[in-house]
Design an enzyme around this catalytic site. Structure first.
Site, PDB file in Angstrom:
ATOM      1  N   ASP A 327      13.244  47.515 -13.968  1.00  7.69           N
ATOM      2  CA  ASP A 327      13.681  46.681 -12.852  1.00  7.69           C
ATOM      3  C   ASP A 327      14.565  45.573 -13.420  1.00  7.69           C
ATOM      4  OD1 ASP A 327      12.049  44.859 -14.130  1.00  7.69           O
ATOM      5  OD2 ASP A 327      10.762  44.453 -12.409  1.00  7.69           O
ATOM      6  N   ASP A 329      14.734  41.311 -13.335  1.00  5.72           N
ATOM      7  CA  ASP A 329      13.946  40.135 -12.963  1.00  5.72           C
ATOM      8  C   ASP A 329      14.818  38.881 -13.002  1.00  5.72           C
ATOM      9  OD1 ASP A 329      11.114  41.487 -13.249  1.00  5.72           O
ATOM     10  OD2 ASP A 329      12.167  41.951 -15.111  1.00  5.72           O
ATOM     11  N   ASP A 440      13.125  41.975  -8.945  1.00  8.65           N
ATOM     12  CA  ASP A 440      12.121  40.932  -8.697  1.00  8.65           C
ATOM     13  C   ASP A 440      12.802  39.578  -8.697  1.00  8.65           C
ATOM     14  OD1 ASP A 440      10.007  42.707  -8.591  1.00  8.65           O
ATOM     15  OD2 ASP A 440       9.415  42.426 -10.683  1.00  8.65           O
TER      16      ASP A 440
HETATM   17  N1  CTP Z   1       5.035  39.444 -14.410  1.00  4.85           N
HETATM   18  C1  CTP Z   1       4.161  38.590 -13.817  1.00  4.85           C
HETATM   19  N2  CTP Z   1       3.519  38.943 -12.668  1.00  4.85           N
HETATM   20  C2  CTP Z   1       3.728  40.163 -12.116  1.00  4.85           C
HETATM   21  C3  CTP Z   1       4.617  41.049 -12.718  1.00  4.85           C
HETATM   22  C4  CTP Z   1       5.262  40.655 -13.882  1.00  4.85           C
HETATM   23  O1  CTP Z   1       3.981  37.491 -14.303  1.00  4.85           O
HETATM   24  N3  CTP Z   1       3.073  40.498 -11.020  1.00  4.85           N
HETATM   25  C5  CTP Z   1       5.720  39.060 -15.630  1.00  4.85           C
HETATM   26  C6  CTP Z   1       5.255  39.864 -16.818  1.00  4.85           C
HETATM   27  O2  CTP Z   1       4.204  39.221 -17.478  1.00  4.85           O
HETATM   28  C7  CTP Z   1       6.469  39.929 -17.664  1.00  4.85           C
HETATM   29  C8  CTP Z   1       7.628  39.729 -16.707  1.00  4.85           C
HETATM   30  O3  CTP Z   1       7.069  39.317 -15.485  1.00  4.85           O
HETATM   31  O4  CTP Z   1       6.440  38.859 -18.566  1.00  4.85           O
HETATM   32  C9  CTP Z   1       8.451  40.957 -16.542  1.00  4.85           C
HETATM   33  O5  CTP Z   1       7.657  42.008 -16.067  1.00  4.85           O
HETATM   34  P1  CTP Z   1       8.200  43.466 -15.889  1.00  4.85           P
HETATM   35  O6  CTP Z   1       9.446  43.481 -15.104  1.00  4.85           O
HETATM   36  O7  CTP Z   1       7.079  44.282 -15.358  1.00  4.85           O
HETATM   37  O8  CTP Z   1       8.407  43.946 -17.383  1.00  4.85           O
HETATM   38  P2  CTP Z   1       9.668  43.852 -18.342  1.00  4.85           P
HETATM   39  O9  CTP Z   1       9.187  43.246 -19.594  1.00  4.85           O
HETATM   40  O10 CTP Z   1      10.815  43.206 -17.669  1.00  4.85           O
HETATM   41  O11 CTP Z   1       9.966  45.366 -18.637  1.00  4.85           O
HETATM   42  P3  CTP Z   1      11.040  46.301 -17.894  1.00  4.85           P
HETATM   43  O12 CTP Z   1      12.285  46.148 -18.686  1.00  4.85           O
HETATM   44  O13 CTP Z   1      10.500  47.682 -17.955  1.00  4.85           O
HETATM   45  O14 CTP Z   1      11.173  45.813 -16.489  1.00  4.85           O
HETATM   46 MN    MN Z   2      11.486  43.796 -15.763  1.00  2.07          MN
HETATM   47 MN    MN Z   3       9.546  42.886 -12.919  1.00  2.00          MN
END
Ligand code: CTP
Ligand code: MN
Ligand code: MN
Length: 516
Positions: A327, A329, A440
């Site tokens: 995703d 963020d 997000d």
């Molecule tokens: N996070 C959070 N609460 C959530 C989901 C995520 O605090 N409900 C935080 C996670 O702890 C992380 C950050 O948001 O530090 C990013 O989460 P995520 O997008 O799931 O992972 P990524 O590390 O960005 O991996 P990816 O590249 O696959 O998206």
């Molecule tokens: Mn992410």
């Molecule tokens: Mn995320």
């Protein structure tokens, strides 16, 4: 079979049992035996022949007349074990590495036995040469770049972690994640188990997996998990946005293992899951950094349009330098405290009105320092105003020709609006000019911005380790909102990530080094 006694007799008489007696014996005091173990039969036969041609006595069979045992790739311990299993051996026989033999062949005579030729010695040297690793026990004390030197091991352990998490076994999941993270931090590849002595977070189970891979090239447990119906069904079903491991588990118990089975089952899906199923293929295709940047431009445009002066930063994996993600963020704030209130709904409305959103669910900010403060530890779950969404992003060809300054309307929206539930599902290849991307969005007041930035940059294990460090080592509670010092009974303010690391008594770790 020749009886053992006669064999021995024969060899002591000729000194050359079972060998080509046509070769002249130049060095009668030296009786060699080449150990077949690890050397292999054909190489042993070749080397023996070579030795005999040069006037050495090379025995076919082992006995107490052997003065020099020549080995290749065996440790001293292994050869001792082998010797002990023999009927008899000459006390004080030399246990030598193949290097002594080849050097002697080259010299045309037995060369002086140096320390480096001796097996025991070799063993000691090689043990001294083995690189011993040392890493601090918390991942937040270490620098972990994206690349690591032990990917066969870290990928295996990560798969077991994922399987444990999908099976709701979080304890085991974290144990495997921690073990993988320790290996990610090592400066070179692990070659032997002895190098791992004293390393933190390597439990019995993880060590067993590592040993299997080092010795056999793969782990049976990992391979069977990877191929298990259950693991694959959990992966497929949790690949649907809005479906967690609990729901997937329930469906599997109902005999649902695939998307087609799910569709045929008549299970009721919530709004998120419906959107997740509809955009399944797109959402399970990694998002590139280029796509993340295009979305960043769109979100920025939305944010400054509804609140001039508001700022956005890319967080999550892309901030850590990842080239792809599941995703994108973003963290949004405004330099004047309080101006950010109500910002999310305006941003979402703007994006919706321009046709950029396929799905969104916004939750309000429920964090109140007065309520969540001193009395209770900061919760892991943060309560910012946030939005889980699915973006409709024009595909590369379209985005390239589009001037980012001109991002005002989603140019693909019109075509697809005519065709809302198009044939985009699962394996059906689509030729839509857009793709779905999970995005997000989080809004934070400027006073909590540093904590939010740190908390949303990840990795998940790094975040977990930061909180564990804060609690266990500093008696503090860290969340994405604040840092509370339990001993002093007060909040510690910070306006940058650097200040938070300093409060925690940790060296600052760059985002690109938080890939634990
Ligand atoms: N996070 C959070 N609460 C959530 C989901 C995520 O605090 N409900 C935080 C996670 O702890 C992380 C950050 O948001 O530090 C990013 O989460 P995520 O997008 O799931 O992972 P990524 O590390 O960005 O991996 P990816 O590249 O696959 O998206
Ligand atoms: Mn992410
Ligand atoms: Mn995320």
């Amino acid at each position: 079979m020749v009886p053992l006694k006669r064999r021995k007799l024969g060899s002591s008489h000729t000194g050359n049992a079972g060998t080509n007696s046509g070769d002249e014996v130049k060095f009668p005091q030296v009786v060699l035996f080449l150990l077949e173990r690890k050397m292999g039969a054909s190489r042993r036969a070749f080397l023996s022949q070579l030795g005999r041609k040069k006037g050495f006595q090379v025995q076919e069979l082992f006995s107490e007349i052997v003065t020099h045992v020549i080995c290749e790739n065996n440790s001293g311990e292994e050869v001792r074990t082998w010797l002990d299993s023999q009927a008899s051996s000459r006390p004080g026989a030399h246990l030598l590495d193949i290097s002594w033999y080849t050097e002697s062949m080259r010299a045309g005579q037995p060369v002086e036995i140096l320390d480096r030729h001796k097996l025991q010695q070799e063993l000691q040297i090689s043990e001294a040469e083995v690189i011993m690793f040392s890493v601090p026990s918390y991942a937040c004390q270490r620098r972990t770049s994206l690349e690591n030197h032990n990917t066969p091991l870290t990928e295996a352990l990560s798969l077991l972690a994922e399987n444990a998490e999908l099976s709701e076994d979080d304890g085991r999941g974290v144990a495997f994640r921690r073990a993988a993270a320790v290996l990610k931090a090592l400066p070179s590849p692990v070659t032997s188990m002895s190098q791992l002595k004293g390393l933190p977070c390597l439990g019995e189970h993880s060590l067993r997996v590592i040993k299997d891979i080092l010795e056999n090239g793969s782990s049976i447990e990992v391979e069977s998990t990877k191929n298990s119906e259950r693991y694959n069904a959990l992966k497929v079903l949790t690949g649907i946005f809005g479906v967690g491991s609990k729901t997937a588990e329930r469906w599997i118990r109902a005999g649902i293992h695939s998307l087609h089975q799910l569709q045929d089952s008549g299970q009721t899906l919530n709004r998120a899951q419906q959107a997740g199923l509809e955009h399944y293929d797109d959402i399970n295709q990694p998002v590139t950094k280029a796509e993340a940047d295009v979305i960043g431009e769109i979100v920025e445009k939305a944010v400054v349009s509804v609140l001039p002066g508001a700022q956005i930063v890319l967080t999550g994996g892309f901030r850590r330098g990842k080239l792809t993600g599941h995703d994108v963020d973003f963290l949004i704030t405004h330099p004047e405290e309080g101006r950010e209130v109500g910002l999310m709904s305006k941003v979402v409305s703007w994006l919706e009105s321009k046709g950029f959103l396929l799905y969104q669910k916004t939750t309000r900010n429920s964090y109140l320092e007065s309520k969540d403060g001193p009395g209770r530890p900061a919760s892991n779950i943060d309560r910012f105003e946030r939005c889980f969404s699915i973006f409709k992003l024009a595909k590369e060809k379209e985005t390239r020709t589009k001037d980012p300054q001109e991002v005002t309307e989603n140019r693909v929206s019109a075509e697809t609006d005519q065709n809302p539930n198009s044939d985009k599902l699962m394996n059906k290849q689509t030729d839509t000019p857009w793709r779905a991307v999970r995005v997000d969005l989080v809004v934070s007041p400027i006073s909590q911005f540093a904590f939010a930035l740190l908390g949303w940059t990840g990795s998940k294990l790094f975040e977990r380790e930061l909180r564990r460090w804060a609690g266990h080592e500093r008696s503090m509670s860290l969340s994405s909102h604040a840092l509370f010092d339990n001993k002093k009974g007060r909040y510690l303010r910070a306006s940058s990530e650097e200040e938070i690391f300093a409060h925690l008594g940790l060296e600052f770790i760059l985002p690109s080094e938080r890939n634990a």
